[in-house]
Motif scaffolding. Sequence first.
Motif, mmCIF file in Angstrom:
data_model
loop_
_atom_site.group_PDB
_atom_site.id
_atom_site.type_symbol
_atom_site.label_atom_id
_atom_site.label_comp_id
_atom_site.label_asym_id
_atom_site.label_seq_id
_atom_site.Cartn_x
_atom_site.Cartn_y
_atom_site.Cartn_z
ATOM 1 N N LEU A 225 51.225 44.614 32.620
ATOM 2 C CA LEU A 225 49.866 44.323 33.086
ATOM 3 C C LEU A 225 49.886 43.258 34.183
ATOM 4 C CD1 LEU A 225 47.991 44.330 29.660
ATOM 5 C CD2 LEU A 225 47.610 45.936 31.546
ATOM 6 N N GLN A 226 50.701 42.235 34.019
ATOM 7 C CA GLN A 226 50.823 41.214 35.050
ATOM 8 C C GLN A 226 51.333 41.821 36.355
ATOM 9 O OE1 GLN A 226 53.263 37.948 33.479
ATOM 10 N NE2 GLN A 226 51.437 36.657 33.577
ATOM 11 N N GLN B 128 50.481 43.630 41.947
ATOM 12 C CA GLN B 128 50.621 44.698 42.940
ATOM 13 C C GLN B 128 49.286 45.052 43.581
ATOM 14 O OE1 GLN B 128 52.497 47.799 40.639
ATOM 15 N NE2 GLN B 128 54.579 47.073 41.079
ATOM 16 N N GLN B 129 48.214 44.962 42.798
ATOM 17 C CA GLN B 129 46.889 45.298 43.310
ATOM 18 C C GLN B 129 46.221 44.123 44.022
ATOM 19 O OE1 GLN B 129 45.582 48.471 43.121
ATOM 20 N NE2 GLN B 129 47.624 48.936 42.337
ATOM 21 N N VAL C 82 45.377 38.053 33.093
ATOM 22 C CA VAL C 82 46.123 38.522 31.923
ATOM 23 C C VAL C 82 46.861 37.337 31.319
ATOM 24 C CG1 VAL C 82 47.852 40.130 31.048
ATOM 25 C CG2 VAL C 82 46.448 40.768 33.022
ATOM 26 N N THR C 83 46.608 37.070 30.051
ATOM 27 C CA THR C 83 47.311 36.005 29.343
ATOM 28 C C THR C 83 47.856 36.556 28.029
ATOM 29 O OG1 THR C 83 45.223 35.273 28.335
ATOM 30 C CG2 THR C 83 45.929 34.152 30.347
ATOM 31 N N THR D 99 46.530 53.527 30.913
ATOM 32 C CA THR D 99 47.847 54.154 30.839
ATOM 33 C C THR D 99 48.901 53.151 30.398
ATOM 34 O OG1 THR D 99 47.271 55.738 32.573
ATOM 35 C CG2 THR D 99 49.610 55.393 32.153
ATOM 36 N N ILE D 100 48.815 51.932 30.925
ATOM 37 C CA ILE D 100 49.767 50.885 30.536
ATOM 38 C C ILE D 100 49.632 50.551 29.053
ATOM 39 C CG2 ILE D 100 50.427 48.476 30.905
ATOM 40 C CD1 ILE D 100 49.494 48.815 33.834
ATOM 41 N N ILE D 101 48.396 50.420 28.587
ATOM 42 C CA ILE D 101 48.170 50.120 27.165
ATOM 43 C C ILE D 101 48.658 51.271 26.292
ATOM 44 C CG2 ILE D 101 46.382 49.747 25.403
ATOM 45 C CD1 ILE D 101 44.760 48.266 27.520
#
Length: 275
Positions: A97-98, A103-104, A112-113, A149-151
């Motif tokens: 997620l990081q 990238q975006q 994100v923590t 998708t990542i989750i």
Amino acid sequence: MKKRKGGSGGASWMDTYGDMVTLLLCFFVLLYSMSSIDQQKWVQLVQSFNPDAVHEATEMKGNAGQLADPTGGPDGGSGQQTQEEIDTTIEQLFIDLQTYVAQQGAAENISVTKGDGYVFISFNDAVFFDGDSYVLRTDGEEILNEVGTIIGKARSSIDELRILGHTAQGDPSKPNNPTVDRFLASDRATVVLVYLQELNILDPARMISMGYGQFRPVADNASSEGRAKNRRVELIVTGLDVTSTLGDGIEQYYTERGTESPVSAETRTGTAAIG
């Protein structure tokens, strides 16, 4: 001619034989009562005689209260996971997620923590919704596609995905209308949950939406920038805790209401995970 004596010699050995067989039967019954059946081996034995036999997975208590079934983890994984494997998966989820946020170039609107066993993702209102709206924006859908998708890659290690909706106090000197405030916060969280559920990233029973309204601000409502930060949606991804004697989130819910789950994980989901 001397008369042959009658007798019942045959009956005597039959009595002895019958007693021996009875004792053997009692012995094997005693052995069986002290043994336990390995369910997986039993299934393999049954299927060796009948390859077409259908085995329906059943949920059973095991591993210190954790829900388990013969097919593996809570979402049909390949086997019961260790806590170390779950923690590694949650750590990788945090890293992925990081990486996506970097990238975006979205660090201004997405943070994100990571805490002990969970990942916290916060989006301000510019990502998903316009002011005073709970209609999901097109660019917000694109972000949810990527984040979902990542989750989804970590689904076998996830206990719960909570979606939290917040609002900002439009007039710093006057609280929002409670009805409008609460519904707007809840609607925003629910819209995000429904979108993620339709992506089929996780068992819907593990997805929860909550509306906090204006009452958990993270910035000052006196400025437009502060209100933008307060009008936000947050995701909390909690990893499974196989050491918990209370079980996972689903099991705890049914324990608290004093019943057992009437359906299995396969029945709840009904469809396969995304790739």
